[in-house]
Design a protein around this motif. Structure first.
Motif, PDB file in Angstrom:
ATOM      1  N   SER A 145       0.841  -1.205   0.000  1.00 30.56           N
ATOM      2  CA  SER A 145       0.000   0.000   0.000  1.00 30.56           C
ATOM      3  C   SER A 145       0.869   1.245   0.000  1.00 30.56           C
ATOM      4  CB  SER A 145      -0.900   0.013   1.242  1.00 30.56           C
ATOM      5  OG  SER A 145      -0.130   0.200   2.419  1.00 30.56           O
ATOM      6  N   ASN A 146       0.283   2.338  -0.483  1.00 31.17           N
ATOM      7  CA  ASN A 146       0.998   3.608  -0.474  1.00 31.17           C
ATOM      8  C   ASN A 146       1.267   4.062   0.957  1.00 31.17           C
ATOM      9  OD1 ASN A 146       1.069   3.812  -3.255  1.00 31.17           O
ATOM     10  ND2 ASN A 146      -0.920   4.837  -3.355  1.00 31.17           N
ATOM     11  N   GLU A 147       0.347   3.785   1.884  1.00 27.24           N
ATOM     12  CA  GLU A 147       0.537   4.170   3.273  1.00 27.24           C
ATOM     13  C   GLU A 147       1.715   3.434   3.893  1.00 27.24           C
ATOM     14  OE1 GLU A 147       0.510   5.812   6.926  1.00 27.24           O
ATOM     15  OE2 GLU A 147      -0.431   6.516   5.075  1.00 27.24           O
ATOM     16  N   ALA A 148       1.894   2.168   3.533  1.00 27.18           N
ATOM     17  CA  ALA A 148       3.036   1.407   4.044  1.00 27.18           C
ATOM     18  C   ALA A 148       4.349   2.033   3.586  1.00 27.18           C
ATOM     19  CB  ALA A 148       2.943  -0.047   3.591  1.00 27.18           C
ATOM     20  N   LEU A 149       4.411   2.420   2.318  1.00 28.89           N
ATOM     21  CA  LEU A 149       5.616   3.074   1.807  1.00 28.89           C
ATOM     22  C   LEU A 149       5.842   4.416   2.493  1.00 28.89           C
ATOM     23  CD1 LEU A 149       5.674   2.418  -2.060  1.00 28.89           C
ATOM     24  CD2 LEU A 149       7.196   1.499  -0.305  1.00 28.89           C
ATOM     25  N   ALA A 150       4.752   5.147   2.733  1.00 30.17           N
ATOM     26  CA  ALA A 150       4.877   6.442   3.399  1.00 30.17           C
ATOM     27  C   ALA A 150       5.439   6.261   4.807  1.00 30.17           C
ATOM     28  CB  ALA A 150       3.520   7.135   3.453  1.00 30.17           C
ATOM     29  N   GLN A 151       5.014   5.217   5.500  1.00 34.84           N
ATOM     30  CA  GLN A 151       5.544   4.940   6.834  1.00 34.84           C
ATOM     31  C   GLN A 151       7.048   4.633   6.767  1.00 34.84           C
ATOM     32  OE1 GLN A 151       3.218   1.719   8.424  1.00 34.84           O
ATOM     33  NE2 GLN A 151       1.598   3.062   9.191  1.00 34.84           N
ATOM     34  N   ILE A 152       7.420   3.841   5.779  1.00 36.11           N
ATOM     35  CA  ILE A 152       8.838   3.499   5.617  1.00 36.11           C
ATOM     36  C   ILE A 152       9.661   4.745   5.347  1.00 36.11           C
ATOM     37  CG2 ILE A 152      10.486   2.312   4.117  1.00 36.11           C
ATOM     38  CD1 ILE A 152       8.392   0.095   3.793  1.00 36.11           C
ATOM     39  N   TRP A 153       9.180   5.601   4.474  1.00 34.39           N
ATOM     40  CA  TRP A 153       9.918   6.826   4.124  1.00 34.39           C
ATOM     41  C   TRP A 153      10.044   7.759   5.323  1.00 34.39           C
ATOM     42  CZ3 TRP A 153      10.664   3.840   0.412  1.00 34.39           C
ATOM     43  CH2 TRP A 153      11.375   4.216  -0.729  1.00 34.39           C
ATOM     44  N   ARG A 154       8.981   7.881   6.114  1.00 31.71           N
ATOM     45  CA  ARG A 154       9.040   8.732   7.300  1.00 31.71           C
ATOM     46  C   ARG A 154      10.041   8.165   8.308  1.00 31.71           C
ATOM     47  NH1 ARG A 154       3.286   9.275   6.497  1.00 31.71           N
ATOM     48  NH2 ARG A 154       2.883   7.497   7.872  1.00 31.71           N
ATOM     49  N   PHE A 155      10.033   6.862   8.453  1.00 31.16           N
ATOM     50  CA  PHE A 155      10.954   6.212   9.392  1.00 31.16           C
ATOM     51  C   PHE A 155      12.406   6.408   8.971  1.00 31.16           C
ATOM     52  CE2 PHE A 155      13.427   2.375  10.475  1.00 31.16           C
ATOM     53  CZ  PHE A 155      13.382   2.457  11.866  1.00 31.16           C
ATOM     54  N   LEU A 156      12.709   6.128   7.707  1.00 34.19           N
ATOM     55  CA  LEU A 156      14.089   6.243   7.226  1.00 34.19           C
ATOM     56  C   LEU A 156      14.559   7.697   7.227  1.00 34.19           C
ATOM     57  CD1 LEU A 156      14.033   3.675   4.273  1.00 34.19           C
ATOM     58  CD2 LEU A 156      15.022   3.369   6.553  1.00 34.19           C
ATOM     59  N   SER A 157      13.651   8.634   6.969  1.00 34.20           N
ATOM     60  CA  SER A 157      14.014  10.055   6.974  1.00 34.20           C
ATOM     61  C   SER A 157      14.344  10.548   8.372  1.00 34.20           C
ATOM     62  CB  SER A 157      12.868  10.899   6.393  1.00 34.20           C
ATOM     63  OG  SER A 157      12.608  10.553   5.049  1.00 34.20           O
ATOM     64  N   SER A 158      13.841   9.855   9.388  1.00 33.76           N
ATOM     65  CA  SER A 158      14.034  10.290  10.775  1.00 33.76           C
ATOM     66  C   SER A 158      15.261   9.664  11.435  1.00 33.76           C
ATOM     67  CB  SER A 158      12.795   9.944  11.611  1.00 33.76           C
ATOM     68  OG  SER A 158      11.641  10.568  11.090  1.00 33.76           O
ATOM     69  N   LEU A 159      15.925   8.738  10.758  1.00 32.24           N
ATOM     70  CA  LEU A 159      17.064   8.065  11.365  1.00 32.24           C
ATOM     71  C   LEU A 159      18.190   9.042  11.689  1.00 32.24           C
ATOM     72  CD1 LEU A 159      17.291   4.810   9.191  1.00 32.24           C
ATOM     73  CD2 LEU A 159      16.358   5.048  11.503  1.00 32.24           C
ATOM     74  N   ALA A 160      18.837   8.810  12.809  1.00 34.28           N
ATOM     75  CA  ALA A 160      19.932   9.683  13.238  1.00 34.28           C
ATOM     76  C   ALA A 160      21.013   8.840  13.900  1.00 34.28           C
ATOM     77  CB  ALA A 160      19.414  10.741  14.208  1.00 34.28           C
ATOM     78  N   TRP A 161      22.241   9.340  13.834  1.00 38.25           N
ATOM     79  CA  TRP A 161      23.358   8.647  14.467  1.00 38.25           C
ATOM     80  C   TRP A 161      23.367   8.921  15.963  1.00 38.25           C
ATOM     81  CZ3 TRP A 161      25.467   4.861  12.065  1.00 38.25           C
ATOM     82  CH2 TRP A 161      25.612   4.880  10.669  1.00 38.25           C
TER      83      TRP A 161
END
Length: 228
Positions: A145-161
């Protein structure tokens, strides 16, 4: 002690910390203080400059405008811009992985940016780390689903060291965030995510902070040179 926004410190050699709320005149005071250091600082040689770090581009523009002629003796930059220009860009080649290979394809690096997940690299990472293709979660012609991809993108965009207690870096999401079922989010799986970007010389703002920490932490002469 309490000071006004036009107060000049008598001691410009010792560290000091000024706390003030919005609209209290912090930028005005900082501009005067930098000028005061330039005039009275005993540590400044003929080739030395005052380093003035700000965290926003708005603050940077205001400082440069207000410094006037003093700006010639000041290195004024955001934290990311300063570390990239003076530490990461010239010395990134010093960082190597556990096998002695360059950590980043430094010859391809051309600036830094906000992290933006790229479909091809997320797909390559998922396939390598979990043997699961991105299409499982959502793409044209799949059951995702598009919502699943949106969740993945939000998660990966928020990653920090984050610097772990054992001294190692770990890539993590600083706040709880929903991701589709079966999507990898363990430290072990995320550890290799950024490498797919680094192989093509793509680094982001958070990478700059990590790389600068590692470079300055392991090369004392660079720290001395920068401090001078």
């Amino acid at each position: 002690m309490q000071i006004a926004s036009d107060h000049l410190l008598d001691d410009v050699e010792s560290p000091s910390k000024v706390s003030a709320g919005p609209g209290a005149g912090k930028t005005h005071w900082l501009t005067l203080h930098v000028g005061n250091v330039c005039r009275r600082g005993r540590k400044l040689g003929s080739c030395s400059r005052v380093l003035c770090i700000t965290y926003t581009n708005v603050g940077l523009r205001q400082l440069r405008e207000r410094l006037g002629a003093t700006a010639d003796r000041v290195e004024c930059a955001t934290i990311h811009a300063f570390l990239y220009e003076h530490v990461v860009a010239p010395y990134l080649h010093l960082l190597v992985d556990g096998e002695g290979e360059p950590l980043v394809a430094h010859g391809k690096v051309d600036g830094h940016r906000e992290h933006m997940p790229m479909y091809s690299k997320v797909e390559a990472w998922l396939t390598q780390a979990t043997q699961v293709r991105l299409g499982r979660f959502g793409s044209s012609g799949s059951g995702g689903s598009n919502e699943a991809l949106a969740q993945i993108w939000r998660f990966l965009s928020s990653l920090a060291w984050e610097k772990a207690a054992d001294g190692d870096w770990r890539l993590c999401c600083p706040k709880p965030m929903a991701v589709p079922q079966y999507f990898p989010r363990s430290e072990e799986k995320l550890a290799s995510y950024k490498q797919h970007y680094w192989r093509d010389g793509i680094i982001d703002h958070d990478d700059v902070l990590r790389f600068a920490w590692d470079i300055l932490g392991t090369h004392e002469m660079l720290r001395r040179s920068l401090a001078a």
